[in-house]
Motif scaffolding. Structure first.
Motif, PDB file in Angstrom:
ATOM      1  N   ASP A  95      -7.041 -30.849  -9.051  1.00 58.20           N
ATOM      2  CA  ASP A  95      -7.613 -29.526  -9.322  1.00 58.20           C
ATOM      3  C   ASP A  95      -8.096 -29.409 -10.764  1.00 58.20           C
ATOM      4  O   ASP A  95      -9.171 -28.849 -11.024  1.00 58.20           O
ATOM      5  CB  ASP A  95      -6.575 -28.438  -9.026  1.00 58.20           C
ATOM      6  CG  ASP A  95      -6.299 -28.285  -7.542  1.00 58.20           C
ATOM      7  OD1 ASP A  95      -7.048 -28.874  -6.744  1.00 58.20           O
ATOM      8  OD2 ASP A  95      -5.336 -27.579  -7.189  1.00 58.20           O
ATOM      9  N   ALA A  96      -7.312 -29.935 -11.708  1.00 58.33           N
ATOM     10  CA  ALA A  96      -7.700 -29.845 -13.118  1.00 58.33           C
ATOM     11  C   ALA A  96      -8.964 -30.647 -13.392  1.00 58.33           C
ATOM     12  O   ALA A  96      -9.815 -30.238 -14.189  1.00 58.33           O
ATOM     13  CB  ALA A  96      -6.552 -30.330 -14.001  1.00 58.33           C
TER      14      ALA A  96
ATOM     15  N   SER B  49     -16.689 -28.672 -14.053  1.00 56.90           N
ATOM     16  CA  SER B  49     -17.460 -27.575 -13.476  1.00 56.90           C
ATOM     17  C   SER B  49     -18.266 -26.848 -14.550  1.00 56.90           C
ATOM     18  O   SER B  49     -17.907 -26.847 -15.734  1.00 56.90           O
ATOM     19  CB  SER B  49     -16.529 -26.578 -12.765  1.00 56.90           C
ATOM     20  OG  SER B  49     -15.670 -25.949 -13.702  1.00 56.90           O
ATOM     21  N   VAL B  50     -19.339 -26.212 -14.108  1.00 58.52           N
ATOM     22  CA  VAL B  50     -20.148 -25.398 -15.022  1.00 58.52           C
ATOM     23  C   VAL B  50     -19.373 -24.180 -15.478  1.00 58.52           C
ATOM     24  O   VAL B  50     -19.581 -23.675 -16.586  1.00 58.52           O
ATOM     25  CB  VAL B  50     -21.455 -24.986 -14.319  1.00 58.52           C
ATOM     26  CG1 VAL B  50     -22.307 -24.096 -15.221  1.00 58.52           C
ATOM     27  CG2 VAL B  50     -22.250 -26.216 -13.898  1.00 58.52           C
ATOM     28  N   LEU B  51     -18.439 -23.717 -14.662  1.00 54.25           N
ATOM     29  CA  LEU B  51     -17.645 -22.545 -15.011  1.00 54.25           C
ATOM     30  C   LEU B  51     -16.865 -22.771 -16.296  1.00 54.25           C
ATOM     31  O   LEU B  51     -16.728 -21.861 -17.118  1.00 54.25           O
ATOM     32  CB  LEU B  51     -16.695 -22.206 -13.863  1.00 54.25           C
ATOM     33  CG  LEU B  51     -15.768 -21.011 -14.067  1.00 54.25           C
ATOM     34  CD1 LEU B  51     -16.570 -19.732 -14.281  1.00 54.25           C
ATOM     35  CD2 LEU B  51     -14.829 -20.857 -12.878  1.00 54.25           C
ATOM     36  N   LYS B  52     -16.335 -23.959 -16.473  1.00 50.47           N
ATOM     37  CA  LYS B  52     -15.580 -24.250 -17.695  1.00 50.47           C
ATOM     38  C   LYS B  52     -16.466 -24.096 -18.929  1.00 50.47           C
ATOM     39  O   LYS B  52     -16.044 -23.522 -19.944  1.00 50.47           O
ATOM     40  CB  LYS B  52     -15.022 -25.665 -17.625  1.00 50.47           C
ATOM     41  CG  LYS B  52     -14.336 -26.104 -18.910  1.00 50.47           C
ATOM     42  CD  LYS B  52     -14.196 -27.608 -18.970  1.00 50.47           C
ATOM     43  CE  LYS B  52     -13.735 -28.022 -20.360  1.00 50.47           C
ATOM     44  NZ  LYS B  52     -13.734 -29.481 -20.538  1.00 50.47           N
TER      45      LYS B  52
ATOM     46  N   VAL C 121     -11.102 -14.618 -19.115  1.00 52.82           N
ATOM     47  CA  VAL C 121      -9.926 -15.460 -18.933  1.00 52.82           C
ATOM     48  C   VAL C 121      -9.648 -15.602 -17.440  1.00 52.82           C
ATOM     49  O   VAL C 121      -9.800 -14.650 -16.670  1.00 52.82           O
ATOM     50  CB  VAL C 121      -8.687 -14.847 -19.643  1.00 52.82           C
ATOM     51  CG1 VAL C 121      -7.463 -15.742 -19.456  1.00 52.82           C
ATOM     52  CG2 VAL C 121      -8.979 -14.642 -21.124  1.00 52.82           C
ATOM     53  N   LEU C 122      -9.237 -16.802 -17.038  1.00 55.62           N
ATOM     54  CA  LEU C 122      -8.843 -17.068 -15.660  1.00 55.62           C
ATOM     55  C   LEU C 122      -7.340 -17.270 -15.565  1.00 55.62           C
ATOM     56  O   LEU C 122      -6.670 -17.624 -16.543  1.00 55.62           O
ATOM     57  CB  LEU C 122      -9.539 -18.326 -15.124  1.00 55.62           C
ATOM     58  CG  LEU C 122     -11.053 -18.305 -14.927  1.00 55.62           C
ATOM     59  CD1 LEU C 122     -11.512 -19.623 -14.360  1.00 55.62           C
ATOM     60  CD2 LEU C 122     -11.464 -17.160 -14.020  1.00 55.62           C
ATOM     61  N   LEU C 123      -6.815 -17.059 -14.365  1.00 52.25           N
ATOM     62  CA  LEU C 123      -5.414 -17.353 -14.059  1.00 52.25           C
ATOM     63  C   LEU C 123      -5.367 -18.607 -13.188  1.00 52.25           C
ATOM     64  O   LEU C 123      -6.119 -18.722 -12.218  1.00 52.25           O
ATOM     65  CB  LEU C 123      -4.751 -16.189 -13.318  1.00 52.25           C
ATOM     66  CG  LEU C 123      -4.646 -14.863 -14.055  1.00 52.25           C
ATOM     67  CD1 LEU C 123      -4.142 -13.775 -13.107  1.00 52.25           C
ATOM     68  CD2 LEU C 123      -3.722 -14.974 -15.259  1.00 52.25           C
ATOM     69  N   GLY C 124      -4.490 -19.540 -13.534  1.00 52.71           N
ATOM     70  CA  GLY C 124      -4.341 -20.752 -12.749  1.00 52.71           C
ATOM     71  C   GLY C 124      -2.883 -21.116 -12.583  1.00 52.71           C
ATOM     72  O   GLY C 124      -2.019 -20.643 -13.319  1.00 52.71           O
ATOM     73  N   ASP C 125      -2.588 -21.969 -11.609  1.00 53.34           N
ATOM     74  CA  ASP C 125      -1.206 -22.397 -11.397  1.00 53.34           C
ATOM     75  C   ASP C 125      -0.849 -23.507 -12.379  1.00 53.34           C
ATOM     76  O   ASP C 125      -1.642 -23.873 -13.260  1.00 53.34           O
ATOM     77  CB  ASP C 125      -0.981 -22.823  -9.949  1.00 53.34           C
ATOM     78  CG  ASP C 125      -1.878 -23.986  -9.530  1.00 53.34           C
ATOM     79  OD1 ASP C 125      -2.412 -24.694 -10.413  1.00 53.34           O
ATOM     80  OD2 ASP C 125      -2.054 -24.183  -8.308  1.00 53.34           O
TER      81      ASP C 125
ATOM     82  N   ARG D 212      -5.094 -23.155 -21.606  1.00 51.21           N
ATOM     83  CA  ARG D 212      -6.169 -23.054 -22.585  1.00 51.21           C
ATOM     84  C   ARG D 212      -6.404 -21.593 -22.932  1.00 51.21           C
ATOM     85  O   ARG D 212      -5.826 -20.707 -22.317  1.00 51.21           O
ATOM     86  CB  ARG D 212      -7.462 -23.688 -22.041  1.00 51.21           C
ATOM     87  CG  ARG D 212      -7.367 -25.202 -21.892  1.00 51.21           C
ATOM     88  CD  ARG D 212      -8.548 -25.779 -21.185  1.00 51.21           C
ATOM     89  NE  ARG D 212      -8.426 -27.229 -21.064  1.00 51.21           N
ATOM     90  CZ  ARG D 212      -9.132 -27.980 -20.241  1.00 51.21           C
ATOM     91  NH1 ARG D 212     -10.021 -27.399 -19.442  1.00 51.21           N
ATOM     92  NH2 ARG D 212      -8.972 -29.281 -20.192  1.00 51.21           N
ATOM     93  N   ARG D 213      -7.252 -21.369 -23.909  1.00 51.91           N
ATOM     94  CA  ARG D 213      -7.518 -20.000 -24.330  1.00 51.91           C
ATOM     95  C   ARG D 213      -8.084 -19.170 -23.194  1.00 51.91           C
ATOM     96  O   ARG D 213      -7.768 -17.985 -23.059  1.00 51.91           O
ATOM     97  CB  ARG D 213      -8.508 -20.019 -25.511  1.00 51.91           C
ATOM     98  CG  ARG D 213      -8.960 -18.637 -25.956  1.00 51.91           C
ATOM     99  CD  ARG D 213     -10.146 -18.715 -26.867  1.00 51.91           C
ATOM    100  NE  ARG D 213     -11.277 -19.375 -26.255  1.00 51.91           N
ATOM    101  CZ  ARG D 213     -12.094 -18.809 -25.368  1.00 51.91           C
ATOM    102  NH1 ARG D 213     -11.884 -17.552 -24.985  1.00 51.91           N
ATOM    103  NH2 ARG D 213     -13.100 -19.479 -24.848  1.00 51.91           N
ATOM    104  N   TYR D 214      -8.908 -19.763 -22.367  1.00 53.15           N
ATOM    105  CA  TYR D 214      -9.572 -19.064 -21.275  1.00 53.15           C
ATOM    106  C   TYR D 214      -8.926 -19.334 -19.920  1.00 53.15           C
ATOM    107  O   TYR D 214      -9.457 -18.931 -18.894  1.00 53.15           O
ATOM    108  CB  TYR D 214     -11.047 -19.479 -21.223  1.00 53.15           C
ATOM    109  CG  TYR D 214     -11.246 -20.974 -21.261  1.00 53.15           C
ATOM    110  CD1 TYR D 214     -11.131 -21.756 -20.112  1.00 53.15           C
ATOM    111  CD2 TYR D 214     -11.523 -21.613 -22.470  1.00 53.15           C
ATOM    112  CE1 TYR D 214     -11.291 -23.123 -20.155  1.00 53.15           C
ATOM    113  CE2 TYR D 214     -11.690 -22.982 -22.521  1.00 53.15           C
ATOM    114  CZ  TYR D 214     -11.577 -23.737 -21.369  1.00 53.15           C
ATOM    115  OH  TYR D 214     -11.729 -25.098 -21.419  1.00 53.15           O
ATOM    116  N   LEU D 215      -7.780 -20.010 -19.893  1.00 50.43           N
ATOM    117  CA  LEU D 215      -7.098 -20.327 -18.645  1.00 50.43           C
ATOM    118  C   LEU D 215      -5.593 -20.277 -18.889  1.00 50.43           C
ATOM    119  O   LEU D 215      -5.025 -21.176 -19.520  1.00 50.43           O
ATOM    120  CB  LEU D 215      -7.507 -21.717 -18.146  1.00 50.43           C
ATOM    121  CG  LEU D 215      -6.853 -22.214 -16.854  1.00 50.43           C
ATOM    122  CD1 LEU D 215      -7.124 -21.263 -15.706  1.00 50.43           C
ATOM    123  CD2 LEU D 215      -7.348 -23.616 -16.526  1.00 50.43           C
TER     124      LEU D 215
END
Length: 273
Positions: free
Chosen positions: A202-203, A209-212, A222-226, A232-235
């Motif tokens: 997944d990482a 990805s372009v999203l990153k 900011v995104l939420l991830g498991d 990271r600052r945005y994850l």
């Protein structure tokens, strides 16, 4: 004896003669003949959503098949939805809707292509007003600021490909595509990446990805991830080993907000088998 030989000879001559076979067209099913009570259970959409979808893809599906016997767009949409909703055999779908099995094969490919090119409703919120609406939804849910989505991956089973077959074998032992998705607080998909083989982490999918790249440039998204994603600052990810009440409370709220993407996957897979 001579009469018997003559009869046998005549039968053989008839069998060798090429007699044209007349095509028989079955009665086509239409959306108006399906009861409202059965419509959702059969096609996973209510009649209003079906009409909206038909208006969107109907012109693309207007096609005359061999022999000039046109399959109406509404029948094509019903066939496509039935295949996606139930995962049924083509022969069963053909018998139900009054078309041939070969027509079902053509319809499902044409229907999927029509949806891809005409339905453009998966969009990441790049405008500030759109972002604020998504952020407010997550803030009401978990009290985290600046959250624009929850990201996760899911495995979509596929048939074994002929090229690079081993790379598509996922950790669960079957061939799949690792599909990454970002969901908003109301279970809407706002970003999809569906091109990586099942063995991809997944990482790794996220890093390529372009999203990153977009999130690195946006200082307020900011995104939420498991725990499978890097912090990271945005994850932001959960704390693996919480040591106090504040960290445990953070993990609970993080889980409450991040589960929206898992629920979105569950809704998608239960609706379209």
């Amino acid at each position: 004896m001579a009469d018997a030989v003559a009869v046998i000879f005549q039968q053989r001559r008839c069998r060798r003669r090429k007699v044209p076979i007349r095509r028989v067209f079955n009665a086509r099913i239409s959306s108006i003949v399906v009861r409202d009570l059965d419509f959702v259970s059969r096609y996973r959409l209510d009649r209003v959503l079906f009409q909206n979808l038909l208006e969107t893809v109907g012109q693309t599906l207007e096609k005359t098949y061999r022999g000039g016997h046109t399959i109406p767009p509404d029948t094509q949409v019903l066939v496509g939805l039935r295949c996606l909703a139930k995962g049924a055999f083509f022969s069963e779908v053909a018998d139900t809707h009054g078309v041939s099995r070969s027509s079902v094969c053509r319809i499902i490919h044409g229907f999927v292509d029509a949806v891809i090119y005409n339905v453009d409703n998966i969009k990441f919120p790049v405008q500030r007003d759109d972002q604020m609406s998504v952020k407010r939804g997550f803030y009401r849910k978990c009290k985290f600021p600046n959250i624009v989505g929850a990201v996760d991956g899911t495995l979509v089973p596929i048939l074994a490909p002929t090229a690079n077959e081993e790379s598509f074998v996922c950790r669960k032992g079957f061939h799949a595509i690792n599909c990454q998705a970002v969901a908003s607080s109301d279970l809407r998909f706002i970003d999809i990446v569906a091109k990586w083989p099942g063995s991809s982490h997944d990482a790794g999918v996220f890093d390529n990805s372009v999203l990153k790249d977009y999130l690195e440039a946006d200082l307020e998204a900011v995104l939420l991830g498991d725990s499978g994603y890097p912090l990271r600052r945005y994850l932001i990810t959960p704390i693996l080993h919480p040591s106090n009440e504040n960290e445990e409370r953070y993990n609970r709220r993080h889980k409450t907000a991040r589960e929206v993407v898992e629920r979105a996957f569950g809704v998608l897979k239960s609706r379209f088998r």
